[in-house]
Every structure is written in structure tokens, then in C-alpha cells.
Design a protein around this motif. Sequence first.
Motif, short mmCIF file in Angstrom:
data_model
loop_
_atom_site.label_atom_id
_atom_site.label_comp_id
_atom_site.label_asym_id
_atom_site.label_seq_id
_atom_site.Cartn_x
_atom_site.Cartn_y
_atom_site.Cartn_z
N GLU A 7 -5.59 -0.17 2.39
CA GLU A 7 -5.45 0.91 2.45
C GLU A 7 -6.23 1.68 3.27
O GLU A 7 -6.40 3.10 3.49
CB GLU A 7 -6.61 0.99 0.66
N THR B 290 3.25 1.73 -3.18
CA THR B 290 2.98 2.29 -5.05
C THR B 290 1.78 3.54 -5.16
O THR B 290 1.35 3.95 -4.10
CB THR B 290 1.87 1.00 -5.28
N ARG C 83 -2.86 1.61 -7.22
CA ARG C 83 -2.27 0.23 -6.03
C ARG C 83 -3.78 -0.67 -6.19
O ARG C 83 -2.79 -1.94 -6.05
CB ARG C 83 -2.46 1.17 -4.69
N CYS D 246 -1.86 -4.57 -5.96
CA CYS D 246 -2.43 -5.33 -5.16
C CYS D 246 -2.85 -6.68 -5.37
O CYS D 246 -3.35 -7.72 -5.40
CB CYS D 246 -3.57 -4.68 -4.20
N ALA E 113 0.42 -1.20 -0.28
CA ALA E 113 0.06 0.09 -0.19
C ALA E 113 0.67 1.36 0.04
O ALA E 113 0.39 2.17 -0.50
CB ALA E 113 -1.15 -0.02 0.95
#
Length: 483
Positions: A390, A127, A132, A136, A124
Motif C-alpha cells: 500500500e 482489490t 484491501r 491482504c 494491492a
Amino acid sequence: MRVLAQVFAVTVSSLLTVMLGASVGYVTILIPSLTDPNEEIRINEVQTSWISSVSLIASLIGSIVSGATEYIGRRRSMIILTVPIFLSWVTYYFSSELWHIYTALVLLGLVNGLFQSAVMSYIAEVTEPHLRGLLCGINSLCLVSGVLVEFLLGSELHWRKVALVTCGLPALTLCLLQILPESPYWLLLHNKSENACKSLAWLRGCTTSEQVKEEYQAIETSLKPKQPDNEMDSSLRWGSVGKYTRKSFLWPFAMICCLFICCNFSGPLTLQVYGVVIVSNLKVPIGKFYATCLLGSAEVLGTISCAFIIRYLGKRIAGLSSIFGVLICNVALGVYAYTNNIVRLEFNVDDSLVSSTRDAGKWVPLLIVMVFAFVGHCGCRSLAWILLGEVFSSDTRTVGCGVAPSAYYISGFAANKLYLSMISRLTFAGVYWTYACVCFVGLLLIYFAVPETEGKTLDDITKHFSGQSKLNNKIRRQQNGVV
């Protein structure tokens, strides 16, 4: 180079997740292997349920104490944890009694719980917002790739040899992690500003500190309110539990926990763990290990699809469409089992008795479970893990990413441990119809409680969960290099 550097950092850190997937896939091939009458180590049904679930309890313990990795650093934690992973696979290879197997399962589970916090926080934090969600997805892809690798190895090799081959993975990961920089967020939180700027420059394509100055200052500004002003404030920061009782922590924590519970009781988890046994009882027209390899391939394709669905349609659409598809598959599998009088699971179904490939109707259950595996990994199994890195603020992220997965491990343990008991009480069809009801609850949860975070900055997401602002459900696109 800017994108490639982030892809490399995420891929290398996600190799630990490959090892997590390998540990899950290994259990799937271990269960039917240890029920073979010719094996040195033999297990009964009760021991089978423990083998399928004991590592999740160990992972729970690991996740609870994983907040300690905050003091060590994301990268350093990942490096250290490759050592016990290697020892676990060596233990599998040399095991001669059942307690050796349990020891390896517990050690692997403990490490899996410990590194999740470091890996998810690292991904997290290294990036950019517009990448992201997609990156992920690499972490999720690595998980199912680890599962598939074990399925492929298990279809050709004895379970001991599979463990020996897998020993090479933690060794490779240990070497590659030496190349990565530490997270710039972690370095700033620990007052290492010069190193943080260098780390950010490396992660943006091995550029200069001057070229990332604007992004660096934005990160520094977002962290300023959380930075301690003096030594006393620092001790209060780590000693106080106040920040974990605020809405900005409790709201995303509760949301992630509920997503994990729905995920584990919706069916894809037990389909993966008991995959060999399930396909053999459905009497699919190919060998059970080869059928399981097809399931693993479907999971990989589903995870790849998930990354692109998230990229172009967002996380909410990925989650809603996936869990709806899982609901339909649960109903279909239950109907097939009911109409074909499949009531219980037998552990020693002879592969020589598989149905004729000319009987088109016998391909139906294989098609159902393959679609099940595919749609289950298009968002249902990945969503909570992707959101995990996040939704927490920077000062609670390590603890949040460590403790929230406890819901996954507890519910996963319960789902695997109770699976055979549920079948004995509800029948095979009844279990999957029950899973369908859980999927319906999951649909409501995602629709009403999960905001769209794709393309949003970590600061915007934090403000949403603290109530300072509200995220809309639209994807924020990158424009002229700025999100």
C-alpha cells in the motif's frame, strides 16, 4: 460476485505465499529430523543454524533483483516462478547429502524473494480500498496455513515424504494462475488500456467495461502524472533513480524496514523455526510434533483474528495490541525458563520423557507458547507485509515491494543464525527478555510512525507519504458503495 472475484484473485495469487509458509514450516520439522542419529544425513549445531537461516539470505538476493518482474508482469512472474519451486521440493525428496539440502533451501529462498514483489503488488492493485486490509489478511493466512500443513504432515510422515506431497502445491498453483487477469495498474503503466479495462471488469465480478468505467478513469487519472509522454521520457523513467530518493519513497521504505527488524527480533520468528526444539526443552506434556501442530493452529487463528481486527479496528490497533501481547509473552517465557532452570537448548530430548498430563503446572509453558504464537500473528508478523503493497506509489511499488523485504531477510537471517549463540551467552531467559525490549521499541515505532491506511485509497496513502496531505488515524468506511 464483485467481492468473490477479488477473493478468488487474492487467494490464487496467495498460493505462492502458502508455498513460502510451507518452506518455513519444513525447516522446523527438518531440524529435529536431521539431528536424529538414525538419519542418513546428520547435522551438528552449526549446520543447524545455517539450515534455519540460509534461505533468508537467498531471499534477500531474490528481493533485490525482483524489480525485474516489473517488465514481465505480476501474473506472468508468478506463473514462471512455480517451476523452480517444484524443482526445490523434488531436490529435497532425492537429497542424499547435506549440500543437496542447502541447494533446495537456497533455490526456495531465491524464489521466495522474487515473487514477494509480484504477489504484494498484485494484491494491492486488484482489490478495492475497503476490502484491501481484509484481503491482504488472506495472504498472511496463506503463509501460516502453509506452515501448519507442513507441521501436520511432519507429525505423521518422514521428511522426504513430506517434500514429495508438497510437490503438488506448485503444480496446482500453476494451473489456477492461468485463470487470473493481469493487474489493471500494470497494464495501464505499460500502455495496455483496453486490456486494463477488461482486467478491471473481470476483477469486479466479470462485469462489463462500461460498469467499471468510473473506477477505471480514477485509476487512469491517478497514474497520469507518472505516465511517460514519449520514448525518451520512458527511458528516463526506468533509468533515473530520482524517484527513489524522494520522501514519498524513503519514508515508507524506512518505516517498513524498521517494522521488519522489530518483527524478527521480537520472538515469533525463532519460536516458529525452532518450535519443535523449544517445546521439547520446555518438557510440555504432549509429543513435540503434536505440540508444534498446536502452535501452527494458534498461528492460523491469530492470522484470522488479525484480518477481522484490521477490518473493524484498523491496522494500528492490530499492530499495537499484538506487539504488546508479544512483549508480555516474552517476559512470561523468560520467567518460566529462569525459574525452571532452563538455560540451554538440547536437540535430542526423548519424547518418552515428557511430563505427566496430570501435572497441571507442566501445561503452563505450552499455554505460554501457544498464546505467544497467537498474539504474534494478530498483527506483529503481518503488519509490515500488509502495509508493503500500500505505502509505495505506483511507479515505485514494484521496486519498493521487492527491496524493502531485504530488511526482513537480513534481520531474519541474523535472528535465526544468532539464536543459538545468543542462548549460549545470554541464557534462554535472557534472550526472551531481550526480545521484550525490542517489542517496546516496536510499540513506539507503530504509535508514532505508522498511519492508519485501512479504507484509504492508494492515491491518498501516496499523498500522505509525499507530504501533500496527512492521513488521520480513523478507518474510512464504505458508504453507498463508495469509499
